[in-house]
Design a protein around this motif. Structure first.
Motif, mmCIF file in Angstrom:
data_model
loop_
_atom_site.group_PDB
_atom_site.id
_atom_site.type_symbol
_atom_site.label_atom_id
_atom_site.label_comp_id
_atom_site.label_asym_id
_atom_site.label_seq_id
_atom_site.Cartn_x
_atom_site.Cartn_y
_atom_site.Cartn_z
ATOM 1 N N LEU A 1 54.040 42.994 45.683
ATOM 2 C CA LEU A 1 52.645 42.589 45.510
ATOM 3 C C LEU A 1 51.812 43.701 44.892
ATOM 4 O O LEU A 1 50.594 43.632 44.826
ATOM 5 N N GLY A 2 52.471 44.753 44.479
ATOM 6 C CA GLY A 2 51.745 45.882 43.891
ATOM 7 C C GLY A 2 51.368 46.899 44.956
ATOM 8 O O GLY A 2 51.678 46.726 46.134
ATOM 9 N N GLY B 1 41.446 38.885 56.504
ATOM 10 C CA GLY B 1 40.081 38.649 56.039
ATOM 11 C C GLY B 1 39.315 39.938 55.836
ATOM 12 O O GLY B 1 38.702 40.152 54.778
ATOM 13 N N SER B 2 39.346 40.809 56.825
ATOM 14 C CA SER B 2 38.598 42.064 56.682
ATOM 15 C C SER B 2 39.245 42.945 55.609
ATOM 16 O O SER B 2 38.568 43.706 54.924
ATOM 17 N N TYR B 3 40.555 42.791 55.445
ATOM 18 C CA TYR B 3 41.267 43.533 54.389
ATOM 19 C C TYR B 3 40.765 43.082 53.015
ATOM 20 O O TYR B 3 40.552 43.890 52.111
ATOM 21 N N LEU B 4 40.547 41.773 52.903
ATOM 22 C CA LEU B 4 40.050 41.243 51.633
ATOM 23 C C LEU B 4 38.638 41.766 51.350
ATOM 24 O O LEU B 4 38.343 42.240 50.247
ATOM 25 N N VAL B 5 37.785 41.698 52.360
ATOM 26 C CA VAL B 5 36.399 42.159 52.183
ATOM 27 C C VAL B 5 36.388 43.633 51.774
ATOM 28 O O VAL B 5 35.698 44.042 50.828
ATOM 29 N N TYR B 6 37.181 44.402 52.477
ATOM 30 C CA TYR B 6 37.246 45.835 52.193
ATOM 31 C C TYR B 6 37.767 46.089 50.775
ATOM 32 O O TYR B 6 37.212 46.902 50.026
ATOM 33 N N SER B 7 38.803 45.371 50.398
ATOM 34 C CA SER B 7 39.412 45.593 49.078
ATOM 35 C C SER B 7 38.478 45.167 47.951
ATOM 36 O O SER B 7 38.427 45.811 46.903
ATOM 37 N N ASP C 1 39.736 47.155 44.703
ATOM 38 C CA ASP C 1 41.157 47.473 44.713
ATOM 39 C C ASP C 1 41.905 46.196 44.317
ATOM 40 O O ASP C 1 42.068 45.272 45.111
ATOM 41 N N PHE C 2 42.319 46.146 43.061
ATOM 42 C CA PHE C 2 42.893 44.934 42.464
ATOM 43 C C PHE C 2 44.023 44.290 43.267
ATOM 44 O O PHE C 2 43.970 43.124 43.617
ATOM 45 N N ALA C 3 45.051 45.083 43.494
ATOM 46 C CA ALA C 3 46.293 44.514 44.017
ATOM 47 C C ALA C 3 46.082 43.797 45.356
ATOM 48 O O ALA C 3 46.549 42.653 45.516
ATOM 49 N N PRO C 4 45.409 44.398 46.334
ATOM 50 C CA PRO C 4 45.210 43.672 47.589
ATOM 51 C C PRO C 4 44.380 42.405 47.426
ATOM 52 O O PRO C 4 44.665 41.396 48.074
ATOM 53 N N VAL C 5 43.374 42.432 46.559
ATOM 54 C CA VAL C 5 42.542 41.238 46.373
ATOM 55 C C VAL C 5 43.398 40.093 45.839
ATOM 56 O O VAL C 5 43.351 38.970 46.343
ATOM 57 N N GLN C 6 44.212 40.403 44.854
ATOM 58 C CA GLN C 6 45.094 39.375 44.288
ATOM 59 C C GLN C 6 46.073 38.874 45.331
ATOM 60 O O GLN C 6 46.289 37.672 45.474
ATOM 61 N N ALA C 7 46.636 39.817 46.078
ATOM 62 C CA ALA C 7 47.660 39.431 47.059
ATOM 63 C C ALA C 7 47.063 38.581 48.172
ATOM 64 O O ALA C 7 47.661 37.575 48.580
ATOM 65 N N VAL C 8 45.893 38.958 48.651
ATOM 66 C CA VAL C 8 45.289 38.213 49.764
ATOM 67 C C VAL C 8 44.858 36.820 49.297
ATOM 68 O O VAL C 8 45.043 35.826 50.013
ATOM 69 N N THR C 9 44.306 36.748 48.094
ATOM 70 C CA THR C 9 43.910 35.432 47.572
ATOM 71 C C THR C 9 45.126 34.525 47.478
ATOM 72 O O THR C 9 45.086 33.355 47.876
#
Lengths: 313, 573
Positions: A77-78, A267-273, A278-286
């Protein structure tokens, strides 16, 4: 049934493709914003070039997209641009937090919504019914994050208590774990409970008017038997659909609740990213949310076919 | 006592001097926000919209606390954030995971003194000997300073070589460090022997000592700094000479530290057993956690601080933030080449209204330097007599006269750019109202909520006027030189230019004598006020709230300046 499941999986592929395309593309709409966010006032063309290369922003969109998809399919996932850790390693423990919160919320929704809906139907157009329907309307109309903020503040001020910040795994100390998850799950479930309650009531009323129920009454069966043995099972079938859809909403709802209750989930990981760009986590969480919703819907459809053979047709 | 002190912020007009003098008495540092980015010849908290103040709750000690004998024990629990993902203090601008962790785990060569705003020795035995007209700086390193007893250093003594490689690394990081530009003037760094370190500068640079004392210039062991750009990536890379070791860390979640087992080399400091920082950006959640006793301290905005005011269970601390709100003027536009127009704008800004309306009174009207800069700021009594600080009627009358003299007695129409971030849009509303009073009719162009995009507009000069804010280290080069110098002003986005001012800015940068430098710095501030570049408004105040059992809490205007690791202790119930 397997054929049915396989067909649904194939049908969900376009959805996944669209979501992955959007997740990848959205944060590249304004690549300069990402570069300047990273560099701030240290922005120079030279530094910007380095950041663009790091993110692959200087390559054509489709090249980067297919490269990313290829990596995702192999489980890569990067890596986070900030922590340098693989996103999959960071995401793993957070999924457990989010799933537990969502599952608890679903349990609350069932435990609260179904009995109240049934009871309300049994007392149709009497004051308990009016009261419980009002409760349901309130549950649907007041946003959960607002209730959560009020409740947390009230508890903090009046009882000097909030759910403990030190997190405990369920299997190591269930009671401590429940202290952490029960309140957010309960509040998160309120809207779903209200929805389930209203649906259960409607379905129950519908079923209670059926001939076989009338026959059961005519045979002199007690109310408890009529409801539990004959009415409830048939009335609950459509409620499963509602619960499936609600589960998808609940997973999305955890974004706010995890932040409010200091739970370190997806959820909080997404908000933080997102805040850190921070591209990779946003893409991965979505993508994770999309896959979760698709899987839940698939499970609902499959369970429906198991419970009601007519759905296979 | 602290509560009474703090309560005055609501009952009396904010006075700059009050904050300056109370630096040791109140505290703050907990609160803050951060701005996007910082100049490479500056050293500031930046990053991506992240808090700049840091959570280093530093509070004042009440008189009792100051006289009481510290007791060892307890874990300091803090909630705030964001706790980001980059542990490398030399590469980041996000204070928690880099600055705060390293403040507990490491040491500076020289560190910022919160009370004076001046650098003071930390790993250095004393301030450096300055020779060769200010181009040779020689430091003696404390021989008793020891790294933690962990691999790869295993408790060895801190050497001049460690310090040398640290600063060489910062300089060598180039675009990967927001601070590498601060050391462009450093020619060579030589470890003469184990405890002697010599900086050879290309030209005298007094501000180098301020820069070195900034919040991110922590000394790493040579074994780690020599690894290059990616030297500090994982928790195990956090090995310093400070009193606490990193036990666990998770970006976006929190970290924990415990006292080093081999004992800290400084005696009679570092009292608590450890710390636990929890990531939580939501202010109400932070207030709730403090009320519930889940944490010992947090930073809060002014509206949420008030609920703790009358409760003796809490200590409230405050300090001015080094951020400065301002109305940025684009000097490349023909209209603003006329100093009278700029002077009129400077006078028309109602600085008190800015802080009353936008920050609920929690701010201090000021000039070109933030009150956080302490010793470097123009004395309040003098500032009060300067343009822009008189009565409202007087200032408006003078502003109108200036516009008339410039040939625009009825004002003019103009576009002002702003962003919905860090209250810049609210600041803009005040500016629009203020300037309307002298006939300048502003049409607002709000570019959205991405401060980094707004920043790019500023850097490219794509604006006429802009309502904005800047965060810089509280010392002269960071707040004056880089914002007002024609060629060395990396943040002189308004392209303000004055050869005379350039000369003074360059001169002050060479003065190692604090008194002489201070006098020139004051003179520069007077010059800027009389012939403005940006129209500075002042600085907001950051608030922190701590449990009253926590002692020696002191406010710091930013992550540097006060080390909770060495000073905090818990009063036994």
């Amino acid at each position: 049934m397997w054929k049915f499941a396989a067909r649904r999986i194939v049908l969900s592929l376009p959805t996944l493709f669209i979501v992955s395309f959007l997740a990848f593309g959205m944060i590249r709409i304004n690549p300069d914003a990402v570069v300047t966010a990273r560099l701030g006032e240290s922005f120079t063309e030279e530094a910007a070039k380095e950041v663009r290369a790091e993110y692959g922003l200087d390559n054509p969109f489709y090249v980067e997209y297919f490269k990313w998809i290829g990596n995702v399919l192999t489980g890569d996932l990067g890596s986070s641009a900030l922590s340098f850790e693989p996103v999959s390693a960071e995401l793993g423990p957070k999924i457990a937090v989010t799933l537990q919160l969502a599952l608890f919320a679903i349990l609350f929704a069932i435990v609260i919504g179904v009995p109240i809906g049934v009871y309300s139907a049994m007392r149709q157009d009497r004051w308990p019914d009016y009261f419980l329907r009002s409760f349901a309307i309130a549950g649907l109309s007041v946003p959960g994050f607002y209730v959560a903020t009020l409740v947390l503040t009230l508890f903090a001020i009046q009882f000097s208590w909030i759910p403990p910040l030190d997190k405990t795994q369920f299997w190591s100390d269930p009671m401590e774990n429940l202290q952490q998850y029960a309140l957010p799950a309960f509040i998160l479930s309120l809207a779903t409970s209200a929805s389930v309650m209203r649906y259960a009531r409607t379905m129950m009323l519908d079923v209670l008017r059926q001939d076989y129920i009338r026959t059961a009454w005519a045979k002199g069966m007690r109310e408890r038997m009529v409801i539990s043995r004959h009415a409830l099972r048939n009335a609950m079938l459509p409620v499963i659909t509602i619960l499936g859809l609600a589960m998808a909403n609940l997973i999305g709802g955890t974004v706010i609740f995890e932040s409010l209750f200091t739970l370190q989930g997806v959820g909080s990981y997404l908000v933080y990213s997102v805040a850190q760009r921070d591209f990779a986590p946003v893409q991965a969480v979505t993508l994770f949310f999309a896959v979760a919703v698709i899987l839940i819907n698939l499970l609902v459809d499959v369970s429906y076919t198991l419970l009601d053979p007519r759905a296979k047709v | 006592m602290a509560s009474n002190y703090w309560n005055r912020w609501w009952t009396r007009p904010a006075s700059r001097r009050r904050v300056l003098t109370s630096g040791g008495a109140a505290a703050a540092g907990l609160a803050g926000f951060a701005l996007v980015g910082c100049g490479d010849d500056d050293d500031e908290p930046a990053g991506t919209a992240s808090p700049a103040g840091t959570g280093t709750a530093a509070a004042t000690a009440s008189a009792t606390a100051q006289t009481a004998k510290p007791v060892a024990g307890g874990t300091y629990r803090y909630i705030g954030g964001p706790i980001g993902g980059l542990l490398d203090p030399h590469r980041t601008n996000t204070p928690f995971e880099s600055g705060v962790i390293w403040h507990w785990a490491g040491n500076f060569l020289v560190r910022f003194n919160i009370d004076t705003g001046l650098p003071e020795p930390d790993l250095a035995q004393a301030m450096p000997e300055v020779a060769s007209d200010g181009t040779d700086l020689t430091f003696k390193i404390r021989p008793d300073a020891k790294f933690q007893n962990k691999a790869p250093v295993n408790g060895r003594t801190v050497s001049a070589e460690d310090v040398k490689l640290t600063f060489e690394r910062i300089k060598g990081l180039g675009a990967k460090s927001p601070r590498s530009g601060n050391y462009a003037n450093v020619d060579t760094i030589t470890a003469v022997d184990a405890t002697t370190l010599k900086f050879k500068l290309k030209a005298p640079q007094a501000d180098l000592l301020n820069v070195m004392s900034d919040q991110y210039e922590l000394v790493l062991p040579k074994e780690i700094s020599s690894r290059g750009e990616e030297a500090v990536q994982k928790p195990e890379d956090v090995v310093g000479s400070g009193p606490y070791e990193l036990v666990s860390y998770q970006a976006g979640a929190g970290f924990e530290m415990k006292k080093r087992a081999d004992g800290y080399w400084k005696k009679d400091v570092a009292w608590v057993d450890g710390n636990k920082y929890t990531h939580q950006p939501d202010n109400q959640a932070k207030a709730n956690a403090l009320k519930a006793g889940e944490v010992d301290a947090t930073d809060l905005p002014v509206d949420l601080v008030k609920q703790f005011d009358k409760d003796p269970k809490y200590t409230i601390v405050s300090a001015p933030n080094p951020t400065r709100e301002c109305l940025l003027i684009n000097h490349t536009k023909e209209r603003y080449k006329d100093p009278r127009i700029r002077q009129a704008i400077w006078r028309a800004i109602d600085r008190k209204q800015v802080y009353d309306k936008v920050f609920a009174g929690a701010g201090i009207p000021g000039g070109p330097m933030s009150p956080a800069a302490k010793s470097w700021v123009l004395p309040e009594a003098e500032l009060a007599k300067m343009p822009g600080f008189g009565t409202r009627a007087q200032e408006l009358a003078e502003a109108k006269k200036l516009l008339a003299a410039a040939g625009v007695p009825d004002g003019f129409e103009e576009t002002i750019t702003t962003v919905t971030a860090f209250q810049a849009d609210l600041l803009n509303d005040v500016f629009v109202g203020n300037l309307a009073e002298i006939g300048i009719k502003l049409k607002t162009e709000n570019i959205g909520n991405d401060f980094s995009v707004f920043l790019q507009r500023e850097i490219r000069g794509e604006y006429n006027l802009a309502s904005t804010l800047f965060l810089s280290g509280p010392y002269p080069d960071a707040q004056l030189l880089i914002y007002h110098h024609t060629t060395k002003g990396s943040r002189n986005y308004g392209k303000f230019g004055s050869a005379e001012l350039d000369a003074k800015l360059e001169k002050q940068a060479t003065l190692y004598d604090t008194k002489a430098r201070q006098a020139l710095v004051f003179e520069i501030q007077r010059d800027i006020i009389n012939n403005p570049g940006p129209a500075w408004a002042g600085s907001r105040i950051g608030f922190g709230v701590a449990s009253s059992t926590l002692q020696n809490v002191k406010a710091s205007p930013f992550a540097a300046g006060y080390n909770p690791a060495e000073n905090y202790w818990f009063k036994k119930a």
